[in-house]
Design a protein around this motif. Structure first.
Motif, PDB file in Angstrom:
ATOM      1  N   ALA A  77      -0.303   0.948   3.200  1.00  0.00           N
ATOM      2  CA  ALA A  77      -1.166   1.014   2.019  1.00  0.00           C
ATOM      3  C   ALA A  77      -0.405   1.540   0.811  1.00  0.00           C
ATOM      4  N   GLN A  81       0.301  -0.528  -2.625  1.00  0.00           N
ATOM      5  CA  GLN A  81      -0.117   0.046  -3.900  1.00  0.00           C
ATOM      6  C   GLN A  81       1.028   0.069  -4.906  1.00  0.00           C
ATOM      7  N   GLN A  82       2.259   0.305  -4.419  1.00  0.00           N
ATOM      8  CA  GLN A  82       3.414   0.280  -5.310  1.00  0.00           C
ATOM      9  C   GLN A  82       3.638  -1.104  -5.909  1.00  0.00           C
ATOM     10  N   GLY A  84       1.179  -3.183  -6.680  1.00  0.00           N
ATOM     11  CA  GLY A  84       0.003  -3.588  -7.409  1.00  0.00           C
ATOM     12  C   GLY A  84      -1.102  -4.208  -6.580  1.00  0.00           C
ATOM     13  N   ILE A  85      -1.104  -3.980  -5.295  1.00  0.00           N
ATOM     14  CA  ILE A  85      -2.133  -4.523  -4.414  1.00  0.00           C
ATOM     15  C   ILE A  85      -3.010  -3.369  -3.959  1.00  0.00           C
ATOM     16  N   ALA A  86      -4.284  -3.398  -4.364  1.00  0.00           N
ATOM     17  CA  ALA A  86      -5.224  -2.336  -4.011  1.00  0.00           C
ATOM     18  C   ALA A  86      -6.172  -2.850  -2.948  1.00  0.00           C
ATOM     19  N   LEU A  87      -6.275  -2.120  -1.850  1.00  0.00           N
ATOM     20  CA  LEU A  87      -7.161  -2.515  -0.761  1.00  0.00           C
ATOM     21  C   LEU A  87      -8.589  -2.059  -1.043  1.00  0.00           C
TER      22      LEU A  87
END
Length: 378
Positions: A77, A81-82, A84-87
């Motif tokens: 995760a 996030q680094q 640019g993908i937010a779960l």
């Protein structure tokens, strides 16, 4: 006839000359010589350990299980996030082709940015195998917390395994591997050959005779007063600040040959494996040794005890135990004194004892004063 006599005299003269050469070589040739680079190292010229925590992708369903390794989904995760993908909130990821790993490497002395180093990867969770995985870019830090290298690449795992229907076959270890030249040096560690015009050599063995021999060899090659043995570990060498070729000076010193003195007599015993190692300086005094084996055998035979008729008793189960003690004869054997390692080995082999028995025999001989050596148990 004169020509044959002349040729015979020449042959005899050549044989005598060769014999004299061999005899003189036996006198001046060192019995055991080694270079200084095998005996000592320059202080400060050493590798530095680097560590990092990363992820291995591309596993064939043999990665970590998130129920037992919760830090693996957290690391994934953070990586997403680094980029640019937010779960979405509450999403529980359980990837089986991913494993959290610990990456280690040694940063060699004088390593410069851009050079490649080998890295070792080991599983930090419960991954079954890292075979076929790819290490993601991992920062390798030193003891000061600074980043000195970046590791990434395809792993090489020297093992194989398969499992089906409760059966499992595995060859070698599958939870660790290497990435050859998988690390790129990003920062160099400054290394100084000398401080205040003095270079220090650290002798690997704590021996005053070896330190003195190293200092004498340097003084003979570079002049009196160049080197001084401080103690059994340290030899200080003077280096001028404006020396035109300090690398050549150190290279010349490392290639100097040193005649080693006879080492201290030592016997190393490994109590876990039963290994016994003796060096060439071990000697044996006259002694008598008796060795015998004691065997205790316990046999338990189950029996059933039936009650008498109309006694209203109950049937019980009992055991008949037979204990036997067998002691093999150990004749008193006299061992002659041995001034060489071959004599000591021959005397110990005459006892017919196993390596495990030699542990006790050698310690008893040391207590009796017959073994002229220091015993070290590892």
């Amino acid at each position: 006839m004169s020509r044959e006599r002349f040729s015979g005299e020449r042959l005899l003269r050549a044989v005598v000359l060769l014999a004299l050469l061999v005899a003189s070589a036996a006198v001046w040739w060192p019995a055991h010589a080694a270079r200084i680079k095998e005996l000592a190292s320059v202080q400060g010229v050493r590798p530095n350990q680097l560590t990092g925590f990363g992820l291995v992708f591309g596993l064939d369903g043999t990665g970590d299980q998130s129920t037992q390794a919760p830090f693996t989904p957290q690391a994934l995760a953070a990586y997403l996030q680094q980029h640019g993908i937010a779960l979405p909130p509450g999403v529980q990821m359980q990837p089986k082709n991913l494993a959290a790993v610990v990456v280690t490497a040694d940063l060699p002395a004088f390593a410069q940015p851009g050079q490649r180093i080998d890295v070792t990867v080991a599983s930090a969770g419960n991954a079954k195998s890292l075979r076929g995985g790819t290490l993601l870019a991992t920062a390798l830090r030193g003891a000061d917390g600074q980043i000195y290298a970046i590791a990434q690449g395809n792993m090489i795992v020297g093992g194989a395994g398969a499992s089906a229907g409760g059966a499992k076959v595995q060859i070698n270890h599958l939870a660790a591997g290497r990435v050859p030249e998988g690390g790129t040096v990003e920062r160099a560690v400054p290394t100084q050959l000398s401080r205040a015009g003095v270079m220090q050599l650290d002798v690997s063995a704590n021996d005053f005779a070896t330190a003195r021999a190293v200092a004498q060899a340097i003084n003979q090659a570079k002049g009196a007063g160049t080197a001084q043995a401080v103690d059994g570990r340290v030899v200080r060498v003077r280096m001028a600040d404006n020396m035109p070729d300090p690398v050549g000076f150190v290279a010349d010193i490392e290639n100097l040959e040193v005649t080693l003195a006879k080492p201290a007599a030592r016997v190393v015993l490994n109590a876990r494996t039963g290994s016994v190692v003796l060096n060439e300086a071990v000697t044996l005094g006259t002694c008598a040794v008796a060795h015998g084996a004691l065997t205790v055998t316990v046999n338990a035979t189950p029996q059933v005890s039936q009650p008498a008729p109309f006694s209203q008793g109950q049937t019980t189960k009992t055991e008949k135990v037979d204990i036997a003690i067998t002691q093999q004869g150990g004749a008193l054997m006299q061992l002659p004194p041995g001034a060489k390692l071959a004599d000591v080995v021959r005397a110990l082999n005459a006892l017919g004892a196993t390596p495990q028995d030699l542990l006790a025999i050698l310690q008893a001989m040391k207590s009796a004063g017959a073994l002229n050596a220091e015993i070290e148990v590892i």
